[in-house]
Scaffold this motif. Structure first.
Motif, PDB file in Angstrom:
ATOM      1  N   LEU A  28       0.849  -1.185   0.000  1.00 26.19           N
ATOM      2  CA  LEU A  28       0.000   0.000   0.000  1.00 26.19           C
ATOM      3  C   LEU A  28       0.885   1.235   0.000  1.00 26.19           C
ATOM      4  O   LEU A  28       1.874   1.304   0.735  1.00 26.19           O
ATOM      5  N   SER A  29       0.522   2.215  -0.811  1.00 29.29           N
ATOM      6  CA  SER A  29       1.222   3.504  -0.829  1.00 29.29           C
ATOM      7  C   SER A  29       0.174   4.614  -0.803  1.00 29.29           C
ATOM      8  O   SER A  29      -0.915   4.460  -1.365  1.00 29.29           O
ATOM      9  N   THR A  30       0.509   5.707  -0.163  1.00 28.97           N
ATOM     10  CA  THR A  30      -0.459   6.800  -0.048  1.00 28.97           C
ATOM     11  C   THR A  30       0.222   8.143  -0.184  1.00 28.97           C
ATOM     12  O   THR A  30       1.383   8.323   0.215  1.00 28.97           O
ATOM     13  N   ASN A  31      -0.508   9.078  -0.774  1.00 32.70           N
ATOM     14  CA  ASN A  31      -0.116  10.476  -0.713  1.00 32.70           C
ATOM     15  C   ASN A  31      -1.069  11.173   0.256  1.00 32.70           C
ATOM     16  O   ASN A  31      -1.570  10.562   1.186  1.00 32.70           O
ATOM     17  N   ASP A  32      -1.343  12.453   0.064  1.00 33.08           N
ATOM     18  CA  ASP A  32      -2.187  13.169   1.021  1.00 33.08           C
ATOM     19  C   ASP A  32      -3.647  12.749   0.978  1.00 33.08           C
ATOM     20  O   ASP A  32      -4.369  12.900   1.976  1.00 33.08           O
ATOM     21  N   LYS A  33      -4.120  12.205  -0.139  1.00 39.01           N
ATOM     22  CA  LYS A  33      -5.553  11.950  -0.288  1.00 39.01           C
ATOM     23  C   LYS A  33      -5.915  10.535  -0.713  1.00 39.01           C
ATOM     24  O   LYS A  33      -7.030  10.086  -0.428  1.00 39.01           O
ATOM     25  N   THR A  34      -5.035   9.844  -1.413  1.00 38.94           N
ATOM     26  CA  THR A  34      -5.405   8.585  -2.053  1.00 38.94           C
ATOM     27  C   THR A  34      -4.453   7.467  -1.650  1.00 38.94           C
ATOM     28  O   THR A  34      -3.230   7.645  -1.684  1.00 38.94           O
ATOM     29  N   VAL A  35      -5.032   6.317  -1.296  1.00 40.24           N
ATOM     30  CA  VAL A  35      -4.265   5.111  -0.997  1.00 40.24           C
ATOM     31  C   VAL A  35      -4.401   4.152  -2.170  1.00 40.24           C
ATOM     32  O   VAL A  35      -5.499   3.967  -2.702  1.00 40.24           O
ATOM     33  N   LYS A  36      -3.291   3.538  -2.583  1.00 39.49           N
ATOM     34  CA  LYS A  36      -3.307   2.598  -3.692  1.00 39.49           C
ATOM     35  C   LYS A  36      -2.703   1.273  -3.263  1.00 39.49           C
ATOM     36  O   LYS A  36      -1.717   1.235  -2.518  1.00 39.49           O
ATOM     37  N   LEU A  37      -3.311   0.190  -3.756  1.00 41.85           N
ATOM     38  CA  LEU A  37      -2.790  -1.161  -3.537  1.00 41.85           C
ATOM     39  C   LEU A  37      -2.095  -1.609  -4.814  1.00 41.85           C
ATOM     40  O   LEU A  37      -2.710  -1.655  -5.883  1.00 41.85           O
ATOM     41  N   TRP A  38      -0.807  -1.929  -4.685  1.00 44.85           N
ATOM     42  CA  TRP A  38       0.002  -2.318  -5.837  1.00 44.85           C
ATOM     43  C   TRP A  38       0.376  -3.793  -5.761  1.00 44.85           C
ATOM     44  O   TRP A  38       0.668  -4.314  -4.685  1.00 44.85           O
ATOM     45  N   LYS A  39       0.365  -4.417  -6.922  1.00 42.81           N
ATOM     46  CA  LYS A  39       0.838  -5.794  -7.054  1.00 42.81           C
ATOM     47  C   LYS A  39       2.145  -5.774  -7.844  1.00 42.81           C
ATOM     48  O   LYS A  39       2.205  -5.232  -8.954  1.00 42.81           O
ATOM     49  N   VAL A  40       3.187  -6.346  -7.274  1.00 43.58           N
ATOM     50  CA  VAL A  40       4.488  -6.428  -7.936  1.00 43.58           C
ATOM     51  C   VAL A  40       4.771  -7.899  -8.195  1.00 43.58           C
ATOM     52  O   VAL A  40       4.890  -8.699  -7.262  1.00 43.58           O
ATOM     53  N   SER A  41       4.850  -8.267  -9.469  1.00 43.63           N
ATOM     54  CA  SER A  41       4.993  -9.677  -9.838  1.00 43.63           C
ATOM     55  C   SER A  41       6.042  -9.830 -10.928  1.00 43.63           C
ATOM     56  O   SER A  41       6.394  -8.865 -11.629  1.00 43.63           O
ATOM     57  N   GLU A  42       6.518 -11.067 -11.068  1.00 44.11           N
ATOM     58  CA  GLU A  42       7.499 -11.397 -12.093  1.00 44.11           C
ATOM     59  C   GLU A  42       6.836 -12.196 -13.211  1.00 44.11           C
ATOM     60  O   GLU A  42       5.900 -12.962 -12.975  1.00 44.11           O
ATOM     61  N   ARG A  43       7.370 -11.993 -14.429  1.00 46.27           N
ATOM     62  CA  ARG A  43       6.867 -12.752 -15.586  1.00 46.27           C
ATOM     63  C   ARG A  43       8.059 -13.112 -16.463  1.00 46.27           C
ATOM     64  O   ARG A  43       8.790 -12.224 -16.928  1.00 46.27           O
ATOM     65  N   ASP A  44       8.261 -14.401 -16.679  1.00 48.69           N
ATOM     66  CA  ASP A  44       9.372 -14.858 -17.515  1.00 48.69           C
ATOM     67  C   ASP A  44       8.889 -15.710 -18.683  1.00 48.69           C
ATOM     68  O   ASP A  44       9.687 -16.365 -19.352  1.00 48.69           O
ATOM     69  N   LYS A  45       7.566 -15.743 -18.930  1.00 54.93           N
ATOM     70  CA  LYS A  45       7.010 -16.475 -20.079  1.00 54.93           C
ATOM     71  C   LYS A  45       5.921 -15.632 -20.710  1.00 54.93           C
ATOM     72  O   LYS A  45       5.268 -14.827 -20.037  1.00 54.93           O
ATOM     73  N   ARG A  46       5.736 -15.816 -22.000  1.00 48.98           N
ATOM     74  CA  ARG A  46       4.667 -15.119 -22.701  1.00 48.98           C
ATOM     75  C   ARG A  46       3.907 -16.121 -23.576  1.00 48.98           C
ATOM     76  O   ARG A  46       4.473 -17.110 -24.056  1.00 48.98           O
ATOM     77  N   ALA A  47       2.619 -15.838 -23.723  1.00 48.57           N
ATOM     78  CA  ALA A  47       1.766 -16.735 -24.512  1.00 48.57           C
ATOM     79  C   ALA A  47       1.855 -16.379 -25.991  1.00 48.57           C
ATOM     80  O   ALA A  47       1.831 -15.200 -26.357  1.00 48.57           O
ATOM     81  N   GLU A  48       1.944 -17.372 -26.819  1.00 47.51           N
ATOM     82  CA  GLU A  48       1.990 -17.198 -28.272  1.00 47.51           C
ATOM     83  C   GLU A  48       1.009 -18.168 -28.916  1.00 47.51           C
ATOM     84  O   GLU A  48       0.659 -19.204 -28.344  1.00 47.51           O
ATOM     85  N   GLY A  49       0.597 -17.826 -30.123  1.00 44.88           N
ATOM     86  CA  GLY A  49      -0.273 -18.716 -30.887  1.00 44.88           C
ATOM     87  C   GLY A  49      -1.746 -18.496 -30.618  1.00 44.88           C
ATOM     88  O   GLY A  49      -2.522 -19.461 -30.599  1.00 44.88           O
ATOM     89  N   TYR A  50      -2.160 -17.225 -30.431  1.00 46.25           N
ATOM     90  CA  TYR A  50      -3.582 -16.949 -30.238  1.00 46.25           C
ATOM     91  C   TYR A  50      -4.335 -17.178 -31.547  1.00 46.25           C
ATOM     92  O   TYR A  50      -3.804 -16.981 -32.640  1.00 46.25           O
ATOM     93  N   ASN A  51      -5.582 -17.547 -31.440  1.00 40.96           N
ATOM     94  CA  ASN A  51      -6.393 -17.803 -32.624  1.00 40.96           C
ATOM     95  C   ASN A  51      -6.991 -16.523 -33.194  1.00 40.96           C
ATOM     96  O   ASN A  51      -7.158 -16.402 -34.425  1.00 40.96           O
ATOM     97  N   LEU A  52      -7.352 -15.572 -32.353  1.00 42.18           N
ATOM     98  CA  LEU A  52      -8.057 -14.377 -32.808  1.00 42.18           C
ATOM     99  C   LEU A  52      -7.190 -13.122 -32.817  1.00 42.18           C
ATOM    100  O   LEU A  52      -7.666 -12.059 -33.184  1.00 42.18           O
ATOM    101  N   ARG A  53      -5.929 -13.233 -32.412  1.00 40.04           N
ATOM    102  CA  ARG A  53      -5.038 -12.076 -32.395  1.00 40.04           C
ATOM    103  C   ARG A  53      -3.734 -12.425 -33.086  1.00 40.04           C
ATOM    104  O   ARG A  53      -3.286 -13.582 -33.061  1.00 40.04           O
TER     105      ARG A  53
END
Length: 500
Positions: A149-174
């Motif tokens: 969670l991080s906040t400034n004077d008015k707004t609090v935000k929830l952040w997700k920090v994640s790792e990604r080492d693979k990507r999907a390929e071979g979509y049918n519609l894209r």
């Protein structure tokens, strides 16, 4: 404890204008601007867009010959270790969050950096909302991703920090670039596959908690139930559920019907580390209240009040100012409360309300300079404090880039300095001493020569090891205790400085 610098990091240069936060000044300038626009004497120019550069670690030995320029946006405003100590997050006045990860060799390197908050403008109140990060709090880890969670004077935000080492390929519609294909060209179906890719660390906002505070947020604290958290401003404390953003419950409200009757404001609030129904908050009058949410929904009636009686003979014009509590920390065991006011750090037993069990003078030599500190507004600086992992040592900051450590068992203390000149890589920090009268040693520093522009406001202690993080202006210093010949850490023991 003999500490040596583990890493020193300096923020990158970002040229941003300094924001004005005085409401009356902003209202006056807004009125003048509208009149000039109406008369056609001025034109609005768009603000140039900028992109922050990524932080990069710089060794202390390389910094000796450098004197980098920095702006107000580069000043670090909060420091926080996660529950395991593997990650360290910092926020600055430019709205950026930088996360460092500990490497197997023990050093901390940049893991991720992202822009958490942007400057905003409240058109109803004609107030500019700064992007400065006031607080960062980690959520306990439950999967490979990390949440904070991080906040400034008015707004609090929830952040997700994640790792990604693979990507999907071979979509049918894209296609390969992610654009939709013409359905008439799709004649066969295929199963998408995952392909290896370079490690990518992503920071994505998962929740935005806004429009719940009329005043500036000064604290956020995650509850031990891992489902709720609190946010506190000058007059109210709100309870949030991490999955609900459109409503919160007000659990403390100090706002009087007539604002002229206002006698105190909330300075900091913190949840108990083990009991989800207990929270503590402190005020500008020097009191700390312990509230039990089981007793009533609105915690205006406290369960315990921690306040030390002031000797009338020592009361002065500055007594109430210097007694304002700037930080509150529960011990890891949950038995004690650590509070920090301008001149002292106090340890309270939760079962004893009338006086603290321990009082430590952080910089008592400043009592004779309160008048000049008041004129320069330094007397309103808010210093943070921290426990070590075993609750045996406490740490807090001071002026001249000094920070103090107090051993609770031996009552010994030490003053150390965090600066580029004193921090050579793998060197042992030497104790410092501030003297009021004549200097006894060449290394002594006179109280009249202290630089009040250099101050350690934000500190953090590794939850399990003797590793500390110190924020000094735009610099982040990470220290660890010295290793012995066999590679093990020394047992924590503070060596006291020579007597005054």
């Amino acid at each position: 404890i003999e500490y040596q610098p583990l890493e020193h990091l300096s923020l990158a240069d970002i040229k941003t204008p300094v924001a004005c936060s005085n409401p009356s000044t902003i209202a006056f300038l807004t009125l003048i601007t509208k009149l000039l626009l109406f008369a056609g004497l001025v034109e609005l120019q768009p603000r140039p867009w900028f992109r922050p550069r990524m932080l990069s670690p710089v060794l202390c030995s390389d910094l000796a010959a450098l004197e980098p320029e920095y702006t107000e946006a580069d000043v670090i405003s909060t420091v926080e270790f996660n529950q395991t100590g593997e990650f360290l997050a910092t926020g600055d006045k430019g709205g950026r969050v930088v996360i460092f990860q500990r490497e197997p060799q023990g050093e901390y390197n940049v893991y991720s950096t992202f822009q958490s908050h942007e400057p905003e403008f409240d058109y109803l109140k004609s107030l500019e909302i700064e992007e400065k990060i006031n607080k960062i709090r980690w959520l306990p880890p439950h999967n490979p991703a990390h949440f904070l969670l991080s906040t400034n004077d008015k707004t609090v935000k929830l952040w997700k920090v994640s790792e990604r080492d693979k990507r999907a390929e071979g979509y049918n519609l894209r296609d390969e670039e992610g654009r939709l294909k013409d359905l008439s060209t799709v004649t066969t179906l295929q199963v998408p596959v995952l392909r290896p890719m370079d490690l990518l660390v992503e920071a994505t906002p998962r929740r935005v908690f806004a429009n719940a505070h009329a005043y500036h947020i000064n604290s956020i604290s995650v509850n031990s139930d891992c489902e709720t958290y609190l946010s506190a401003d000058d007059l109210r404390i709100n309870l949030w559920h991490l999955s609900i953003t459109d409503r919160s419950f007000n659990i403390v409200d100090l706002k009087p019907e007539n604002m002229e009757d206002l006698s105190e404001v909330i300075t900091v609030a913190e949840f108990h580390p083990h009991h989800c129904h207990l929270l503590a908050f402190s005020s500008s009058t020097g009191t700390t209240r312990l509230c039990d949410m089981r007793a009533r929904a609105l915690c205006d009636q406290h369960a315990k009040l921690y306040e030390e009686a002031v000797d009338p003979a020592r009361r002065s014009f500055f007594s109430e100012i210097v007694s304002s509590v700037s930080d509150v920390k529960f011990s890891h065991s949950g038995r004690y409360l650590l509070t920090r006011d301008y001149l002292t750090a106090k340890v309270w037993d939760l079962n004893m309300e009338n006086k603290p069990v321990e009082t430590y003078q952080v910089h008592d030599y400043l009592r004779t300079k309160l008048c000049s500190l008041y004129e320069s507004d330094c007397i309103f600086d808010k210093f943070e404090c921290a426990w070590n992992g075993t609750d045996s040592v406490i740490m807090t900051g001071a002026y001249n880039n000094y920070f103090r450590m107090f051993d609770r068992a031996s009552r010994r203390d030490v003053t150390l300095e965090a600066s580029r000149e004193m921090c050579k890589r793998r060197a042992v920090l030497q104790p410092r001493r501030v003297c009021v009268g004549k200097k006894r040693k060449e290394t002594d520093v006179s109280v009249d020569s202290l630089d009040f522009r250099k101050k350690i406001l934000h500190t953090a202690w590794h939850p399990k090891e003797n590793i500390i993080a110190i924020a000094a202006s735009n610099n982040l210093y990470i220290f660890q205790d010295r290793l012995t010949a066999n590679g093990h850490h020394n047992t924590p023991e503070i060596q006291s400085a020579p007597p005054k």
